[in-house]
Design an enzyme around this catalytic site. Sequence first.
Site, short mmCIF file in Angstrom:
data_model
loop_
_atom_site.label_atom_id
_atom_site.label_comp_id
_atom_site.label_asym_id
_atom_site.label_seq_id
_atom_site.Cartn_x
_atom_site.Cartn_y
_atom_site.Cartn_z
N GLU A 109 0.85 -1.20 0.00
CA GLU A 109 0.00 0.00 0.00
C GLU A 109 0.88 1.25 0.00
OE1 GLU A 109 -2.43 1.52 -0.75
OE2 GLU A 109 -4.01 1.64 0.77
N ASP A 113 -4.29 5.68 6.13
CA ASP A 113 -4.93 6.84 6.75
C ASP A 113 -5.84 6.32 7.86
OD1 ASP A 113 -6.40 9.12 7.31
OD2 ASP A 113 -6.63 9.76 5.26
N THR A 117 -9.23 0.67 4.39
CA THR A 117 -8.94 -0.11 3.19
C THR A 117 -8.23 -1.42 3.57
OG1 THR A 117 -8.62 1.95 1.97
CG2 THR A 117 -7.80 -0.05 0.93
P1 IMP Z 1 -7.59 4.58 4.42
O1 IMP Z 1 -8.47 3.47 3.93
O2 IMP Z 1 -8.38 5.64 5.13
O3 IMP Z 1 -6.43 4.09 5.22
O4 IMP Z 1 -7.11 5.35 3.13
C1 IMP Z 1 -5.94 5.06 2.50
C2 IMP Z 1 -6.02 5.59 1.09
O5 IMP Z 1 -6.35 6.98 1.07
C3 IMP Z 1 -4.66 5.49 0.44
O6 IMP Z 1 -4.53 4.30 -0.27
C4 IMP Z 1 -4.66 6.68 -0.49
O7 IMP Z 1 -5.24 6.33 -1.71
C5 IMP Z 1 -5.53 7.69 0.16
N1 IMP Z 1 -4.76 8.71 0.89
C6 IMP Z 1 -4.79 8.94 2.23
N2 IMP Z 1 -3.97 9.96 2.56
C7 IMP Z 1 -3.38 10.38 1.41
C8 IMP Z 1 -2.44 11.43 1.10
O8 IMP Z 1 -1.94 12.19 1.96
N3 IMP Z 1 -2.10 11.55 -0.21
C9 IMP Z 1 -2.60 10.75 -1.19
N4 IMP Z 1 -3.49 9.76 -0.95
C10 IMP Z 1 -3.89 9.58 0.35
MG MG Z 2 -4.38 3.98 -2.21
#
Ligand code: IMP
Ligand code: MG
Length: 187
Positions: A109, A113, A117
């Site tokens: 990955e 965040d 995911t």
């Molecule tokens: P999560 O499911 O909230 O952990 O989101 C993760 C996904 O959000 C990553 O795979 C990225 O596609 C996107 N993402 C989160 N933060 C950033 C950032 O600072 N820059 C670019 N993409 C981000």
């Molecule tokens: Mg991503």
Amino acid sequence: MTKSLTIPPLTDDLVQVLIDAATIERRVDEIASEINRDYRNVSDPLILVGILKGSFIFLSDLSRKLRIPHVIDFIAISSYGNQGTEQGNVRMLMDTRENMSGRDVLIVEDIIDSGNTLDYLQRNFATRGAKSVRIATFLDKKDRHKTDIKLDYMGFEIPDVWVVGYGLDYKEKYRTLPYIAEMHPVK
Ligand code: IMP
Ligand code: MG
């Protein structure tokens, strides 16, 4: 051919370079060494599953440093909105091709965040009978996690700012910058 030393300059959208290309390369080397060591006894090739699109550069650099048998696969996930997956809505757009049953799987990955995911994918792969499912993420916004996930390999912890470059985008821009840059907060 002489190698170009030109580093793409920061635009007005970008605040500063957070991680430069040389630092990235050293860290990817270290992560590859850990993976080479941990999986040195794999019987069937390790399945590397890159989450499209953001992981494609990290995956390509990392995989070329691996000395263990491995195959490359991809999955595409949609997260509603452009700011990560805060609402926890995760949907699969394109599935992997490899049969994971009985296999070691390493999810690759770009950035964690909320962790939604990864949480979704780990459960999903476990139900397919994978022997092991581990995570390699290039970046981690640790303070933003909403789920309790274990990161097996992690490149850099970063603060809660939007970053681009090395595969990461803002509305499809800046993905191919060779460094990680912080963006100005979007108004
Ligand atoms: P999560 O499911 O909230 O952990 O989101 C993760 C996904 O959000 C990553 O795979 C990225 O596609 C996107 N993402 C989160 N933060 C950033 C950032 O600072 N820059 C670019 N993409 C981000
Ligand atoms: Mg991503």
